[in-house]
Design a protein around this motif. Sequence first.
Motif, short mmCIF file in Angstrom:
data_model
loop_
_atom_site.label_atom_id
_atom_site.label_comp_id
_atom_site.label_asym_id
_atom_site.label_seq_id
_atom_site.Cartn_x
_atom_site.Cartn_y
_atom_site.Cartn_z
N SER A 135 -3.21 11.61 0.48
CA SER A 135 -2.83 10.52 1.26
C SER A 135 -2.74 10.09 2.58
O SER A 135 -3.67 10.67 3.13
CB SER A 135 -1.23 10.82 1.56
N ILE A 136 -2.93 8.35 3.25
CA ILE A 136 -3.17 9.07 3.88
C ILE A 136 -1.90 7.96 4.53
O ILE A 136 -2.35 7.26 4.96
CB ILE A 136 -4.45 7.93 4.19
N THR A 192 -2.07 4.19 3.22
CA THR A 192 -2.81 4.17 1.96
C THR A 192 -3.06 5.64 1.30
O THR A 192 -2.52 6.54 1.83
CB THR A 192 -3.88 3.20 2.03
N TYR A 193 -3.65 5.17 0.45
CA TYR A 193 -4.10 7.30 0.18
C TYR A 193 -5.40 6.78 -0.94
O TYR A 193 -6.38 5.86 -1.36
CB TYR A 193 -3.15 6.93 -1.34
N GLU A 194 -6.26 7.68 -1.52
CA GLU A 194 -7.04 7.50 -2.27
C GLU A 194 -6.50 9.17 -3.64
O GLU A 194 -6.54 9.93 -3.63
CB GLU A 194 -8.49 8.42 -1.40
N PHE A 195 -7.39 8.04 -4.66
CA PHE A 195 -6.83 8.16 -5.65
C PHE A 195 -7.52 8.85 -7.00
O PHE A 195 -8.73 7.08 -7.38
CB PHE A 195 -5.61 7.68 -6.66
N ALA A 196 -8.75 9.36 -7.60
CA ALA A 196 -9.31 9.37 -8.51
C ALA A 196 -8.73 10.37 -9.50
O ALA A 196 -8.28 11.45 -9.47
CB ALA A 196 -10.98 10.01 -7.72
N TYR A 205 3.61 3.00 -4.43
CA TYR A 205 3.18 2.87 -3.64
C TYR A 205 3.42 1.06 -3.35
O TYR A 205 3.16 0.36 -4.42
CB TYR A 205 1.53 2.86 -3.40
N HIS A 206 4.03 0.68 -2.24
CA HIS A 206 4.56 -0.52 -2.09
C HIS A 206 3.66 -1.33 -1.13
O HIS A 206 3.19 -0.78 -0.54
CB HIS A 206 5.66 -0.64 -1.87
N ASP A 207 2.62 -2.75 -2.04
CA ASP A 207 1.83 -3.35 -1.76
C ASP A 207 1.91 -3.76 -0.92
O ASP A 207 2.42 -5.26 -1.81
CB ASP A 207 0.57 -2.87 -2.53
#
Length: 323
Positions: free
Chosen positions: A152-153, A163-167, A183-185
């Motif tokens: 998580s960022i 934001t976040y990183e996800f892989a 995540y609400h974008d």
Amino acid sequence: MTQITQKELTQSERFMNKVVNEFGSSVGEVALTNFQKRLAQNYFVAVDSALRMAEEKRLKKTNNKDQLAISWANVNMEKLSRDVIARARIGFDPAQPNHISMMPFKNNTLNKYDIVFIEGYRGMELKAVKYGLNVPDNVIVEVVYSTDHFKSIKKDRNNQIETYEFAITNEFDRGNIIGGFYYHDYKTTPEKNKLVVMNLKDIEKRKPKHASVEFWGGEKDIWENNKKVGKEVVDGWYEKMVYKTVFRAAHGDVTIDSQKIDDDYLQMKQSEGEYADGSAAQEINENANREAIDIEHEILEPEHVDADPEPQASKQPTGGPDF
């Protein structure tokens, strides 16, 4: 068969007439559109199915059996017609997977059965989009496994966008579930973006108290000749239920805009409030949540939730939830 068909037609016509009268009283002398008629027919079919299953369950009980048959003749039609109109105009369609389901509940004051409406997770999404304040452009929901990469960022003084990183690092063996996030974008106003991370404990806290092992997995009793003879392990659909739980949290987190609230929304909330307290809420919770509310065609099949449950043959799910 002719008598049964005639009786069912009469019930359907009675239901439609109530809905038409309620619709006319709320919007004036305006005919129902074909879409609204189709929705009313869908509600009739769904309620009829719920009544039949509930009556079968009532007849199986040996003790504390309510003497009032669960049938159309004993349904509180005035309330049902109002509730159907409100939910139909909001857009809930019981023929659509995971929109809304129904179950009868005894109203001792009237000696009638009220029909309780239970929102599915797709119904929550519909309500959030229609009545939400600052509705996100996208709502991203993910379940995180032990081999996934997730970071998580968060927003701070140096970073204005959350934001976040996800892989996924191993598509075919992702390991065990360790949590999830939503995540609400917002495309044009990314500073509003919102990330909520839920560990497995957070998700399990939202698991219904009487969750069905057919969907959540776990042990269930084995019955033979009306006797409990042991237990068996049921795999269930745990991953799907975890996803659904995070999905519900994501759309339940959309604030309702008071300026968008209309008579239909108020009618729906009033109906829900009538069962918010006391034994009614407890029974609804036990019956509804044991059935994994949001599974199409699997709802309204309570299992061993009565004070004197009838032993049933062990059953395994024959197909996955319609996610």
